[in-house]
Design an enzyme around this catalytic site. Structure first.
Site, PDB file in Angstrom:
ATOM      1  N   HIS A  15      25.180 -12.721  -4.315  1.00 55.40           N
ATOM      2  CA  HIS A  15      25.368 -13.588  -3.145  1.00 55.40           C
ATOM      3  C   HIS A  15      24.013 -14.098  -2.672  1.00 55.40           C
ATOM      4  O   HIS A  15      23.017 -13.378  -2.685  1.00 55.40           O
ATOM      5  CB  HIS A  15      26.168 -12.908  -2.038  1.00 55.40           C
ATOM      6  CG  HIS A  15      25.453 -11.867  -1.225  1.00 55.40           C
ATOM      7  ND1 HIS A  15      24.688 -12.173  -0.123  1.00 55.40           N
ATOM      8  CD2 HIS A  15      25.410 -10.518  -1.334  1.00 55.40           C
ATOM      9  CE1 HIS A  15      24.218 -11.056   0.415  1.00 55.40           C
ATOM     10  NE2 HIS A  15      24.622 -10.032  -0.308  1.00 55.40           N
TER      11      HIS A  15
ATOM     12  N   GLU B 118      29.022 -14.157   1.530  1.00 60.62           N
ATOM     13  CA  GLU B 118      29.386 -12.763   1.219  1.00 60.62           C
ATOM     14  C   GLU B 118      29.347 -11.928   2.482  1.00 60.62           C
ATOM     15  O   GLU B 118      30.173 -11.043   2.691  1.00 60.62           O
ATOM     16  CB  GLU B 118      28.425 -12.172   0.170  1.00 60.62           C
ATOM     17  CG  GLU B 118      28.805 -10.756  -0.308  1.00 60.62           C
ATOM     18  CD  GLU B 118      28.264  -9.628   0.543  1.00 60.62           C
ATOM     19  OE1 GLU B 118      28.714  -8.477   0.362  1.00 60.62           O
ATOM     20  OE2 GLU B 118      27.402  -9.858   1.420  1.00 60.62           O
ATOM     21  N   GLU B 119      28.355 -12.231   3.314  1.00 63.49           N
ATOM     22  CA  GLU B 119      28.139 -11.412   4.516  1.00 63.49           C
ATOM     23  C   GLU B 119      29.265 -11.577   5.533  1.00 63.49           C
ATOM     24  O   GLU B 119      29.375 -10.799   6.464  1.00 63.49           O
ATOM     25  CB  GLU B 119      26.781 -11.746   5.154  1.00 63.49           C
ATOM     26  CG  GLU B 119      25.572 -11.461   4.235  1.00 63.49           C
ATOM     27  CD  GLU B 119      25.316  -9.972   3.987  1.00 63.49           C
ATOM     28  OE1 GLU B 119      26.116  -9.142   4.467  1.00 63.49           O
ATOM     29  OE2 GLU B 119      24.319  -9.660   3.311  1.00 63.49           O
TER      30      GLU B 119
ATOM     31  N   ILE C 192      11.889  -9.376 -18.416  1.00 64.96           N
ATOM     32  CA  ILE C 192      11.912 -10.390 -17.353  1.00 64.96           C
ATOM     33  C   ILE C 192      10.629 -10.260 -16.527  1.00 64.96           C
ATOM     34  O   ILE C 192      10.350  -9.187 -15.995  1.00 64.96           O
ATOM     35  CB  ILE C 192      13.159 -10.186 -16.455  1.00 64.96           C
ATOM     36  CG1 ILE C 192      14.449 -10.380 -17.280  1.00 64.96           C
ATOM     37  CG2 ILE C 192      13.132 -11.138 -15.271  1.00 64.96           C
ATOM     38  CD1 ILE C 192      14.629 -11.756 -17.883  1.00 64.96           C
TER      39      ILE C 192
ATOM     40  N   ASP D 204      18.433  -8.193   0.656  1.00 64.03           N
ATOM     41  CA  ASP D 204      19.875  -8.482   0.729  1.00 64.03           C
ATOM     42  C   ASP D 204      20.092  -9.953   1.052  1.00 64.03           C
ATOM     43  O   ASP D 204      20.156 -10.329   2.212  1.00 64.03           O
ATOM     44  CB  ASP D 204      20.522  -7.589   1.785  1.00 64.03           C
ATOM     45  CG  ASP D 204      22.024  -7.772   1.855  1.00 64.03           C
ATOM     46  OD1 ASP D 204      22.608  -8.401   0.962  1.00 64.03           O
ATOM     47  OD2 ASP D 204      22.615  -7.276   2.840  1.00 64.03           O
TER      48      ASP D 204
HETATM   49  N1  TRP Z   1      25.747  -7.088   1.112  1.00 62.48           N
HETATM   50  C1  TRP Z   1      26.369  -5.776   1.109  1.00 62.48           C
HETATM   51  C2  TRP Z   1      26.899  -5.544   2.515  1.00 62.48           C
HETATM   52  O1  TRP Z   1      26.317  -6.041   3.444  1.00 62.48           O
HETATM   53  C3  TRP Z   1      25.348  -4.734   0.769  1.00 62.48           C
HETATM   54  C4  TRP Z   1      25.963  -3.462   0.360  1.00 62.48           C
HETATM   55  C5  TRP Z   1      26.162  -2.381   1.118  1.00 62.48           C
HETATM   56  C6  TRP Z   1      26.403  -3.168  -0.947  1.00 62.48           C
HETATM   57  N2  TRP Z   1      26.708  -1.417   0.369  1.00 62.48           N
HETATM   58  C7  TRP Z   1      26.881  -1.882  -0.899  1.00 62.48           C
HETATM   59  C8  TRP Z   1      26.438  -3.884  -2.136  1.00 62.48           C
HETATM   60  C9  TRP Z   1      27.377  -1.288  -2.027  1.00 62.48           C
HETATM   61  C10 TRP Z   1      26.952  -3.281  -3.261  1.00 62.48           C
HETATM   62  C11 TRP Z   1      27.429  -2.005  -3.207  1.00 62.48           C
HETATM   63  O2  TRP Z   1      27.900  -4.872   2.686  1.00 62.48           O
HETATM   64 ZN    ZN Z   2      24.396  -8.063   0.176  1.00 57.45          ZN
END
Ligand code: TRP
Ligand code: ZN
Ligand code: CA
Length: 433
Positions: free
Chosen positions: A120, A166-167, A39, A132
């Site tokens: 997400h 997601e957040e 990729i 993120d």
């Molecule tokens: N978006 C996730 C959050 O804010 C980021 C995250 C934190 C995460 N710890 C994680 C994603 C562990 C995967 C696995 O919580």
């Molecule tokens: Zn995240």
């Protein structure tokens, strides 16, 4: 793209010349199976640049309910539509605002065996969310575009997804799973999640949920000689959780968030001990500067590897098979090594179409010369070296006309690495009569 691979080495060609002289002339034409493409990191980063521009033009974020989120959806959808995906936007409501999931189906494959990969697409409201989770969003997008470039015809049906909100607690992915009829859920053979895969002080964490998916990622990293750890930083804190909760096998990759890297981790991965994997986690400095290119590159390649591997069922061999699964280290630019398969109980000669499945994990497969040795020592060249073939691994099926060889006896796979720096090992190989 693989930043750490060395440029072509002239000496490889000389070594090949010497080896070719010893090769038997009677090998059949190889017919390798498809391996995942590399990729391009530049493409993944170009998507991150677009996410950054979208945030900058929309108040500095791409959060649920804000214009930067919908603009992100439109950007990803435009790329997928142009590449031949069937896309759909699923709306939901959360906190009084409309949210959107984007789902992209690659036409074809078994509709009863669906492999999903997702990320997400929303950021928190305090920043542009480039690590993120622009990183996972871009890695999944570029893998989908690679599927289109390859015009891949996988045995499974491939479905890619970008989740909203997601957040706010995995709202979009939970909405998707909750609205998937039970009969449709049963068709999803796996969901792969990518949330934060380019953390600036990166670690290499693999989810330890479904063992087959976990092994697929671990094997990929073993081939790069990069150690991994099990993901534990808030297990279940991302969009795989709703899938796992209804019994769908899940897996994924993660490069770390607010937790600090230990000195042991800094020793094996580089980076800074005592510092967070991502010091800009959920803050305004999660910009395009907040990305470790090497981690983003490796993890994007790993997504493609998993989609190619898990998207294609290994066909059940029609004949009798003999396999050796013991790993054999291949010395860098060194002597040939062999792995033996003992064939017993057969009568007469081997077939005119003897099938040889080869699984060699290597960080630069162009270094590798592969021969099949019949019990009497006759060599059949399966693969030559090539200073320009920078792809990973030799995972291929070859067909050899072995009709002049006695079937019973000790068959060997002989592998030699003929150029310095990149290394690997024989993972397994198999003869099918
Ligand atoms: N978006 C996730 C959050 O804010 C980021 C995250 C934190 C995460 N710890 C994680 C994603 C562990 C995967 C696995 O919580
Ligand atoms: Zn995240
Ligand atoms: Ca090498």
């Amino acid at each position: 793209m693989n930043l750490f691979r060395r440029a072509a080495v002239g000496a490889a060609t000389l070594a090949i010349g010497g080896l070719l002289a010893t090769a038997a002339p009677s090998s059949a034409a190889p017919s390798p199976t498809l391996a995942a493409p590399d990729i391009p990191l530049a493409n993944v980063k170009a998507h991150l640049t677009q996410f950054q521009s979208i945030a900058s033009a929309n108040g500095g974020n791409r959060a649920h309910g804000r214009p930067g989120y919908k603009a992100s959806i439109d950007y990803v959808k435009g790329k997928l539509d142009a590449a031949g995906f069937t896309t759909s936007v699923q709306q939901f409501t959360s906190g009084g605002a409309t949210g959107y999931n984007l789902v992209a189906d690659w036409p074809g494959g078994d509709p009863n065996k669906v492999l999903m990969a997702g990320a997400h697409l929303d950021s928190v409201s305090s920043g542009p969310g480039i690590n993120d989770n622009g990183s996972g969003s871009a890695g999944v997008l570029e893998t989908a575009l690679a599927v289109s470039r390859a015009q891949l015809k996988p045995t499974k049906h491939l479905r890619f997804a970008w989740w909203g909100a997601e957040e706010l607690g995995m709202v979009g992915s939970r909405h998707y799973v909750n609205n998937l009829p039970t009969t449709e859920r049963a068709k999803v053979s796996g969901y792969l999640n990518f949330d934060m895969i380019g953390s600036p002080n990166a670690g290499y964490f693999v989810y330890d949920d479904d063992p087959t998916i976990e092994k697929t990622f671990k094997d990929y990293y073993a081939g790069l000689n990069v150690p991994t750890e099990i993901e534990t930083e808030g297990d279940g804190r991302s969009d795989h959780a709703p899938f796992k909760n209804v019994g769908i096998p899940v897996g994924g990759l993660f490069s770390g968030a607010e937790r600090a890297k230990t000195s042991a981790q800094a020793q094996k991965w580089g980076g800074t001990a005592g510092q967070a994997f991502d010091r800009c986690y959920h803050s305004s400095c999660d910009t395009t500067s907040n990305i470790n290119d090497t981690a983003l590159d490796r993890n994007s390649d790993a997504i493609a590897h998993a989609v190619w591997q898990l998207g294609t069922d290994t066909p059940v061999p029609p004949g009798d098979s003999y396999e050796n699964t013991t790993d054999v280290t291949i010395p860098d630019n060194g002597a040939a090594v062999t792995s033996t398969v003992n064939v017993t109980g057969r009568t007469g000669n081997a077939p005119a179409a003897l099938k040889v499945d080869v699984d060699i994990r290597h960080t630069w497969r162009g270094d590798v010369v592969v021969d099949l040795l019949a019990p009497d020592g006759t060599a059949y060249r399966l693969k030559n070296s090539s200073s320009s073939d920078s792809a990973d691994n030799v995972i291929a099926t070859y067909t050899v006309d072995a009709s002049s060889e006695t079937a019973n006896g000790a068959w060997k796979l002989r592998v030699q690495d003929v150029a310095a720096q990149d290394t690997g090992y024989i993972n397994s190989w198999k003869l099918t009569f």
